[in-house]
Scaffold this active site. Sequence first.
Site, PDB file in Angstrom:
ATOM      1  CG  HIS A 176      -4.203  -1.525  -1.652  1.00 46.41           C
ATOM      2  ND1 HIS A 176      -2.865  -1.541  -1.359  1.00 46.41           N
ATOM      3  CD2 HIS A 176      -4.335  -2.211  -2.807  1.00 46.41           C
ATOM      4  CE1 HIS A 176      -2.207  -2.209  -2.285  1.00 46.41           C
ATOM      5  NE2 HIS A 176      -3.089  -2.627  -3.174  1.00 46.41           N
ATOM      6  CD  GLU A 210       1.871  11.163  -1.616  1.00 51.56           C
ATOM      7  OE1 GLU A 210       3.071  10.809  -1.487  1.00 51.56           O
ATOM      8  OE2 GLU A 210       1.229  11.676  -0.694  1.00 51.56           O
ATOM      9  CB  THR A 220      -0.991  -0.011   1.175  1.00 55.18           C
ATOM     10  OG1 THR A 220      -1.828  -1.168   1.040  1.00 55.18           O
ATOM     11  CG2 THR A 220      -1.849   1.242   1.194  1.00 55.18           C
TER      12      THR A 220
END
Length: 101
Positions: A69, A43, A35
């Site tokens: 996730h 990002e 994750t």
Amino acid sequence: MAALEPGMVYEESLVVEEQHTAAHLGSGGVRVLATPVMVALMEAAARSLVDPNLEPGYMSVGTGLDIKHLAATPMGMRVTARAELVSVDKRRLLFKVEAYD
């Protein structure tokens, strides 16, 4: 330099290797995309979308995330993060970002 406009999109991809796995990072015991790596890829997509369009000396910084996730991506598969600029409010940018394999 182009203006930042809602609707702009950028994608960033990687093939899951050992260093990207939950087992390697200690965030889980299996060899699937971790994750934290998924978040970093998301990002990176958002940053790569806007940074070339910022005034010299400016940079973007993330201030919040709301993620889920939902499925594991095993080693050897490609995962792609797609960032879309949803809104621009002065210096505040809002993105919709998704990751998929």
